[in-house]
Design a protein around this motif. Structure first.
Motif: not given
Length: 259
Positions: A212-229
Motif C-alpha cells: 500500500s501507499l501507507q507502507r511506502r510512506l512508512r518506509n520513507c519515514m524509517i529511511g530518514v530515521r524517523a518514527e513512522p506513523f
C-alpha cells in the motif's frame, strides 16, 4: 553519535541539493512509470506479466465471496465492479460522515465490511485487503485523478501538505526535500521520482510483493530515521490527500510496478 547523524544528513542534503517548499508545476508532472527502465515499464504494461495482477484476480474472487454475519458479498450491494467502482479510486481519500474525517480506499473497504457485512476488519497489508483494494482501484485504471472537492477536506489536506514539507527524523529531511526539489536526480543509485500515488496498491520489486501507499510512506519515514506513523493513522491519510492533489490529472495505473 549525534555528530555522525548530522554528517549523514549533510551527505544526503548534498546529494539532494537545497530544499525549498515549491511543488512541481502541472506541466512537469510525471508518473513514477516515466523514471523506470524500459524492462520494468514493459512488466507493468503487460497484464500477463505484471505480478500485481495476481492480487487483482484474488480481489475479484473476494468481491464475489459472501462474508460476515450478514452473509453478503461486496457484489451483493455493488454489483459489477467494472461498472459501479469505475472512477472511485480517482477521488479517494474522501470525507467520512461517521468519522468526521477523511478515509482512504482501504479504510472504506473495511468500513463496509463492518457495517454491511458485519465482518471483522481486514488487517493492514494483509493479502485480502490489498487484493480487494487493488481490484477496486484497478477499475479506474487509465482515468485521471480528480481529488474530492468536499470543503470539509480542506484542513486535512492542508495538514497533509504541512507533513509533506516538514523536516523529520535524525536526517532532518522532508518528503519535499527529494520529491519536489530534486526529482530526476539519483540517490543511492535510484532515480528520485516525484512521489505521485498513481498506482497503489502496487508491486514493488524490492518487496517482491504488493504493498500500500501507507507502507511506502512508512518506509520513507524509517529511511530518514524517523518514527513512522502506525498503519491507518490519520496523518497517513492526510498525507495521501495532499499527494493525490499533487497528482491531479495523472492517470491511475493500479496495479503499478516499481523498482
Amino acid at each position: 553519535m549525534h555528530a555522525l547523524w548530522r554528517l549523514a544528513a549533510l551527505g544526503v542534503a548534498a546529494i539532494c541539493g537545497i530544499v525549498s517548499a515549491a511543488g512541481t508545476e502541472d506541466s512537469a508532472k510525471r508518473s513514477g512509470f516515466d523514471f523506470m527502465t524500459p524492462e520494468t515499464q514493459a512488466l507493468q504494461a503487460d497484464d500477463t506479466s505484471n505480478p500485481g495482477m495476481l492480487w487483482v484476480l484474488q480481489g475479484e474472487q473476494l468481491w464475489q465471496q459472501a462474508e460476515g454475519r450478514a452473509d453478503v458479498a461486496c457484489a451483493g450491494c455493488h454489483g459489477d465492479a467494472s461498472q459501479t467502482m469505475r472512477g472511485v479510486a480517482t477521488r479517494y481519500p474522501a470525507f467520512d460522515e461517521a468519522m468526521e474525517r477523511p478515509i482512504d480506499l482501504a479504510g472504506r473497504i473495511n468500513s463496509c465490511r463492518a457495517e454491511r457485512q458485519q465482518a471483522e476488519p481486514l488487517t493492514p497489508e494483509s493479502d485480502a485487503l490489498l487484493a480487494l483494494t487493488a481490484y477496486v482501484a484497478h477499475q479506474s485504471r487509465g482515468m485521471p485523478i480528480i481529488p474530492a472537492t468536499d470543503a470539509r477536506l480542506a484542513r486535512f489536506r492542508d495538514n497533509g501538505r504541512r507533513l509533506f514539507q516538514s523536516r523529520i527524523g535524525q536526517l532532518d529531511l522532508s518528503c519535499a526535500s527529494c520529491h519536489d526539489d530534486n526529482w530526476g536526480k539519483r540517490l543511492g543509485g535510484s532515480v528520485i521520482p516525484q512521489a505521485h500515488p498513481t498506482g497503489y496498491p502496487l508491486y514493488r520489486l524490492e518487496w517482491q510483493t504488493i504493498g500500500s501507499l501507507q507502507r511506502r510512506l512508512r518506509n520513507c519515514m524509517i529511511g530518514v530515521r524517523a518514527e513512522p506513523f502506525a498503519f491507518s493513522a490519520p496523518e497517513l491519510v492526510e498525507l495521501e490527500l495532499h499527494l493525490m492533489e499533487r497528482a491531479r490529472g495523472l492517470l491511475v495505473e493500479t496495479p503499478a510496478v516499481r523498482p
